[in-house]
Motif scaffolding. Structure first.
Motif, PDB file in Angstrom:
ATOM      1  N   PHE A  75       0.846  -1.179   0.000  1.00 29.93           N
ATOM      2  CA  PHE A  75       0.000   0.000   0.000  1.00 29.93           C
ATOM      3  C   PHE A  75       0.891   1.242   0.000  1.00 29.93           C
ATOM      4  O   PHE A  75       2.006   1.230   0.542  1.00 29.93           O
ATOM      5  N   GLN A  76       0.378   2.299  -0.610  1.00 34.73           N
ATOM      6  CA  GLN A  76       1.104   3.561  -0.556  1.00 34.73           C
ATOM      7  C   GLN A  76       1.205   4.017   0.902  1.00 34.73           C
ATOM      8  O   GLN A  76       0.204   4.122   1.598  1.00 34.73           O
ATOM      9  N   ASN A  77       2.412   4.261   1.335  1.00 30.81           N
ATOM     10  CA  ASN A  77       2.651   4.634   2.728  1.00 30.81           C
ATOM     11  C   ASN A  77       2.284   6.106   2.904  1.00 30.81           C
ATOM     12  O   ASN A  77       3.101   6.988   2.691  1.00 30.81           O
ATOM     13  N   ALA A  78       1.055   6.349   3.295  1.00 30.08           N
ATOM     14  CA  ALA A  78       0.482   7.689   3.175  1.00 30.08           C
ATOM     15  C   ALA A  78       0.318   8.398   4.511  1.00 30.08           C
ATOM     16  O   ALA A  78      -0.383   9.399   4.594  1.00 30.08           O
ATOM     17  N   HIS A  79       0.946   7.902   5.559  1.00 36.60           N
ATOM     18  CA  HIS A  79       0.774   8.530   6.876  1.00 36.60           C
ATOM     19  C   HIS A  79       1.998   8.319   7.742  1.00 36.60           C
ATOM     20  O   HIS A  79       2.843   7.475   7.453  1.00 36.60           O
ATOM     21  N   GLU A  80       2.088   9.116   8.786  1.00 40.09           N
ATOM     22  CA  GLU A  80       3.029   8.839   9.870  1.00 40.09           C
ATOM     23  C   GLU A  80       2.252   8.881  11.182  1.00 40.09           C
ATOM     24  O   GLU A  80       1.142   9.408  11.239  1.00 40.09           O
ATOM     25  N   THR A  81       2.851   8.306  12.218  1.00 34.24           N
ATOM     26  CA  THR A  81       2.161   8.186  13.499  1.00 34.24           C
ATOM     27  C   THR A  81       2.859   9.032  14.556  1.00 34.24           C
ATOM     28  O   THR A  81       4.077   9.022  14.651  1.00 34.24           O
ATOM     29  N   MET A  82       2.077   9.766  15.330  1.00 32.83           N
ATOM     30  CA  MET A  82       2.613  10.481  16.487  1.00 32.83           C
ATOM     31  C   MET A  82       1.999   9.889  17.746  1.00 32.83           C
ATOM     32  O   MET A  82       0.813   9.561  17.766  1.00 32.83           O
ATOM     33  N   VAL A 136      -1.619   0.065   8.528  1.00 34.60           N
ATOM     34  CA  VAL A 136      -2.803   0.576   7.846  1.00 34.60           C
ATOM     35  C   VAL A 136      -3.743   1.160   8.893  1.00 34.60           C
ATOM     36  O   VAL A 136      -3.987   0.538   9.929  1.00 34.60           O
ATOM     37  N   ILE A 137      -4.220   2.359   8.627  1.00 30.04           N
ATOM     38  CA  ILE A 137      -5.083   3.049   9.582  1.00 30.04           C
ATOM     39  C   ILE A 137      -6.541   2.891   9.180  1.00 30.04           C
ATOM     40  O   ILE A 137      -6.921   3.235   8.057  1.00 30.04           O
ATOM     41  N   TRP A 138      -7.327   2.339  10.094  1.00 31.71           N
ATOM     42  CA  TRP A 138      -8.775   2.330   9.873  1.00 31.71           C
ATOM     43  C   TRP A 138      -9.329   3.603  10.490  1.00 31.71           C
ATOM     44  O   TRP A 138      -9.403   3.740  11.700  1.00 31.71           O
ATOM     45  N   ASN A 186     -10.688   9.577  19.740  1.00 26.19           N
ATOM     46  CA  ASN A 186      -9.949   8.411  19.249  1.00 26.19           C
ATOM     47  C   ASN A 186     -10.680   7.858  18.031  1.00 26.19           C
ATOM     48  O   ASN A 186     -11.573   7.036  18.153  1.00 26.19           O
ATOM     49  N   ALA A 187     -10.280   8.317  16.870  1.00 29.56           N
ATOM     50  CA  ALA A 187     -11.093   8.116  15.665  1.00 29.56           C
ATOM     51  C   ALA A 187     -10.531   7.069  14.718  1.00 29.56           C
ATOM     52  O   ALA A 187     -10.948   6.979  13.574  1.00 29.56           O
ATOM     53  N   HIS A 188      -9.569   6.294  15.179  1.00 34.47           N
ATOM     54  CA  HIS A 188      -8.961   5.309  14.276  1.00 34.47           C
ATOM     55  C   HIS A 188      -8.475   4.099  15.063  1.00 34.47           C
ATOM     56  O   HIS A 188      -8.348   4.146  16.289  1.00 34.47           O
ATOM     57  N   GLU A 189      -8.228   3.021  14.344  1.00 33.69           N
ATOM     58  CA  GLU A 189      -7.472   1.895  14.890  1.00 33.69           C
ATOM     59  C   GLU A 189      -6.356   1.574  13.905  1.00 33.69           C
ATOM     60  O   GLU A 189      -6.403   1.980  12.747  1.00 33.69           O
ATOM     61  N   THR A 190      -5.362   0.863  14.394  1.00 31.80           N
ATOM     62  CA  THR A 190      -4.187   0.570  13.575  1.00 31.80           C
ATOM     63  C   THR A 190      -4.125  -0.918  13.265  1.00 31.80           C
ATOM     64  O   THR A 190      -4.325  -1.750  14.152  1.00 31.80           O
ATOM     65  N   MET A 191      -3.865  -1.247  12.005  1.00 33.83           N
ATOM     66  CA  MET A 191      -3.605  -2.628  11.617  1.00 33.83           C
ATOM     67  C   MET A 191      -2.152  -2.721  11.144  1.00 33.83           C
ATOM     68  O   MET A 191      -1.657  -1.818  10.472  1.00 33.83           O
ATOM     69  N   ILE A 192      -1.490  -3.806  11.515  1.00 32.84           N
ATOM     70  CA  ILE A 192      -0.149  -4.081  11.006  1.00 32.84           C
ATOM     71  C   ILE A 192      -0.251  -5.248  10.046  1.00 32.84           C
ATOM     72  O   ILE A 192      -0.886  -6.257  10.352  1.00 32.84           O
ATOM     73  N   ARG A 247      -4.088   3.614  -0.651  1.00 30.33           N
ATOM     74  CA  ARG A 247      -3.287   4.214   0.403  1.00 30.33           C
ATOM     75  C   ARG A 247      -3.356   3.402   1.699  1.00 30.33           C
ATOM     76  O   ARG A 247      -4.143   2.470   1.808  1.00 30.33           O
ATOM     77  N   SER A 248      -2.568   3.822   2.659  1.00 30.88           N
ATOM     78  CA  SER A 248      -2.506   3.130   3.948  1.00 30.88           C
ATOM     79  C   SER A 248      -3.531   3.648   4.946  1.00 30.88           C
ATOM     80  O   SER A 248      -3.541   3.223   6.095  1.00 30.88           O
ATOM     81  N   ASP A 249      -4.382   4.587   4.547  1.00 37.19           N
ATOM     82  CA  ASP A 249      -5.445   5.048   5.446  1.00 37.19           C
ATOM     83  C   ASP A 249      -6.794   4.745   4.803  1.00 37.19           C
ATOM     84  O   ASP A 249      -7.080   5.188   3.705  1.00 37.19           O
ATOM     85  N   TRP A 250      -7.605   3.971   5.513  1.00 36.54           N
ATOM     86  CA  TRP A 250      -8.890   3.512   4.996  1.00 36.54           C
ATOM     87  C   TRP A 250     -10.013   4.101   5.836  1.00 36.54           C
ATOM     88  O   TRP A 250      -9.918   4.167   7.050  1.00 36.54           O
ATOM     89  N   LEU A 251     -11.082   4.484   5.167  1.00 42.10           N
ATOM     90  CA  LEU A 251     -12.210   5.096   5.867  1.00 42.10           C
ATOM     91  C   LEU A 251     -13.415   4.169   5.835  1.00 42.10           C
ATOM     92  O   LEU A 251     -13.898   3.824   4.753  1.00 42.10           O
TER      93      LEU A 251
END
Lengths: 383, 383
Positions: free
Chosen positions: A151-158, B135-137, B153-159, B187-191
């Motif tokens: 997947f396109q790596n489209a984010h970073e995490t803080m 990947v961010i949900w 807290n509007a997301h969860e993370t998948m590895i 992309r790595s962020d999914w809605l």
DNA sequence: CGCTGGCATGAATCAGGCG
DNA sequence: GCGCCTGATTCATGCCAGC
């Protein structure tokens, strides 16, 4: 170790950093190793720490774009670690030193990618920090995945964490953020462009000064969320000085720590030029498109369309089958709704959303109707 | 431990799970502890693992402190450390067992929040998994933060990770995802919305059956991205069975592991009701990589090109002569179409099929046109 | 002066088959 | 398993040259 003082904020010079007072270090860049520098600062003296540590990218070999140009990778010596164990030791060392200088009600931000952020988060928890949120920086314009293998790596995490589990008095400007976000709570996913254009520092050759310069908009939201005017913000990996520039603009004090003289020089000049100003950089990126993009696959994933559904054009000249993978099939061929619409008509391009129709109650409706349905849901997410 | 078999997929019943064959477990829910169950499955037998592990340390039986002692504030730090250590041990145990049953080219997905995902990511890396993406949900409708003390807290993370660093042959349906995403790479962020409404399983009292039921849309994208029809998908924390329901719908096999009988019952009933998609609609868009290879010499052997034919690039900057042996000659040098294309341009690599052109009716056409011709003939011959 | 097309570039763990 | 060879692969944006 020496202290580099900005002329415009000069105070009584200190020969060496004294543990007794933080004032001597305000609005300066300390040159040296970050752990050693942190250990010479007084304990419990800093309100917020923002850290952009090396990501430990572990790149191997060159990567070329499809046009054969070479990707300018982050291959700097400071990003090289022998192993995860070595990276963990480095991380624990600087986090421990950082925690000592943090006020009891202080908070820390650390930014990273999947290469390092899990190590950072684990170390934070192990050292007693208490995670308040993880915040996703969604990039409007990330670099593509050139080989099409991920997947396109489209984010970073803080990660945003308080010093202790029971620290309740940390700063969080909830109302201000809400007011700046259309009266909705600020979410944990933020959308900003990467740092390019005139904001990106360049050297005399036109090359980027620092490989990983962060956008000021990102830091602005971080500081507006978790600091008050006059607070002290420390950045142990100061780099090109984004933290300092934004802190100065927003009326916060900064302390930078940086090893490389070239970065210090660039950051000093940059911060000198900053005009303390209004908070217009906080303006939320609304996205350049009036309407958010919707993947056709979402109609399948959310059950609005089912695999096997037949689609036709408005005059029923062509028929296509919806595939489970989000493509359309016509006579053994598969392609996206747009490409297939173009192909059957013998055109170069086609808007599949308005071209393809489904039947409901004996009536043909464009699949754009279903897209509108999805957008209604998306609107709630501020996408 | 027992195997719960769905009536609609009944096979010869097995008294106990045998290590000799995975077939007996397909499309079943294994009741029991996940590590014990994994250890009884044959090694290297599963294509993809999707895991939604527990992270609430206080509610999970295995993670209780033996004496249930209440600790005062002074001990909080150590209590946390003990809890994290226990959680890490739990995580490493199930990940290690999961890795054994994964095929060499298999991949694993783990979903979590900031409470546990950093521990999971660290353990994955320490055990030799190789992270491909995080990947961010992004949730369209997350729960608000009621206290106003943190970001919503509007997301969860998948590895998403492969079994090994050097596993290159994992499944990633790049072309299909791109076709389904407006012809842009995914992309790595999914809605997606959270699971609500009729999709959410409720018991006879109207209470939700499972506290963290995942939306089917999320699983649909996961499985469409990283599996092929007929693949085996294992979920070691099966819960309400979303993984199984989506796998059945998309023509994949599932194996569930679950301890709680109530969840098993609900999941079984749910999956029974799922209507599988038509096999025809499950065909996945294939990219050029999937096309059969054609040797350049075949163009000569079939007479589509003749030795001595002159080829040029699209702008007629270079000219090469087709040799009878299937090489190209330029100025006394001979090499393959790719090597020669790279050499004349001074590049490391070049796709000769798209670089070299022949002239027909006064028009330049890439020799890729001739390759397409050959492939059409091959397809007609059922090759 | 404005518009357009070409070109450059950004924190990247980026191939697969066959001998 | 190693080595060789084929040949597939990019999105958003800013800048600049050319018209």
């Amino acid at each position: 170790m020496s202290v580099v003082r900005l002329a415009s904020t000069a105070r009584a010079a200190a020969k060496s950093v004294q543990s007794s007072s933080i004032d001597a270090c305000l609005d300066t860049i300390i040159k040296g190793d970050c752990v050693a520098a942190l250990e010479r600062l007084p304990e419990k003296s800093v309100d917020v720490i923002f850290a952009d540590p090396p990501y430990n990218l572990q790149l191997d070999g060159d990567l070329h774009r499809p046009d054969h140009s070479k990707v300018d990778a982050v291959d700097d010596h400071w990003d090289q670690f022998d192993s995860f164990a070595a990276y963990d030791a480095f991380t624990r060392a600087w986090l421990l030193a950082a925690r000592r200088v943090l006020k009891p009600n202080g908070t820390i931000w650390v930014i990273g990618s999947y290469h390092n952020i899990f190590r950072v988060g684990t170390s934070l928890q192990d050292l007693g920090f208490w995670i308040l949120n993880d915040v996703i920086w969604r990039k409007t314009n990330p670099m593509p995945n050139f080989r099409g293998r991920r997947f396109q790596n489209a984010h970073e995490t803080m990660i945003w964490a308080s010093r202790d589990q029971n620290a309740k008095g940390y700063t969080f400007n909830y109302e201000a953020l809400k007011a700046a976000n259309e009266d909705l709570q600020m979410r944990s996913d933020w959308l900003f462009p990467i740092c390019t254009g005139s904001e990106r520092l360049k050297d005399e050759n036109g090359d980027k000064v620092h490989p990983t310069q962060k956008p000021e908009a990102l830091l602005a939201r971080v500081l507006m969320a978790s600091t008050k005017p006059g607070d002290v913000v420390l950045d142990p990996f100061f780099g090109s000085g984004t933290t300092g520039a934004v802190a100065k603009r927003l009326g916060r004090h900064f302390i930078g720590i940086e090893r490389e003289q070239a970065y210090i020089d660039a950051a000093m000049a940059r911060i000198e030029a900053v005009e303390p100003a209004d908070a217009k950089t906080l303006k939320i990126v609304a996205g350049k498109r009036a309407e958010p993009r919707v993947a056709f696959a979402v109609l399948l994933e959310t059950g609005l369309l089912k695999p096997g559904t037949l689609l036709t054009d408005a005059k029923r000249r062509w028929t296509a089958t919806v595939q489970a993978d989000g493509s359309l099939a016509v006579g053994g061929e598969q392609a996206s709704i747009h490409r297939m619409g173009a192909r059957v008509q013998g055109l170069d391009a086609c808007n599949g959303w308005t071209f393809w129709h489904y039947e409901e109650d004996g009536e043909l409706k464009p699949i754009d109707t279903l897209r509108a349905e999805v957008r209604k849901q998306m609107a709630a997410a501020g996408a």
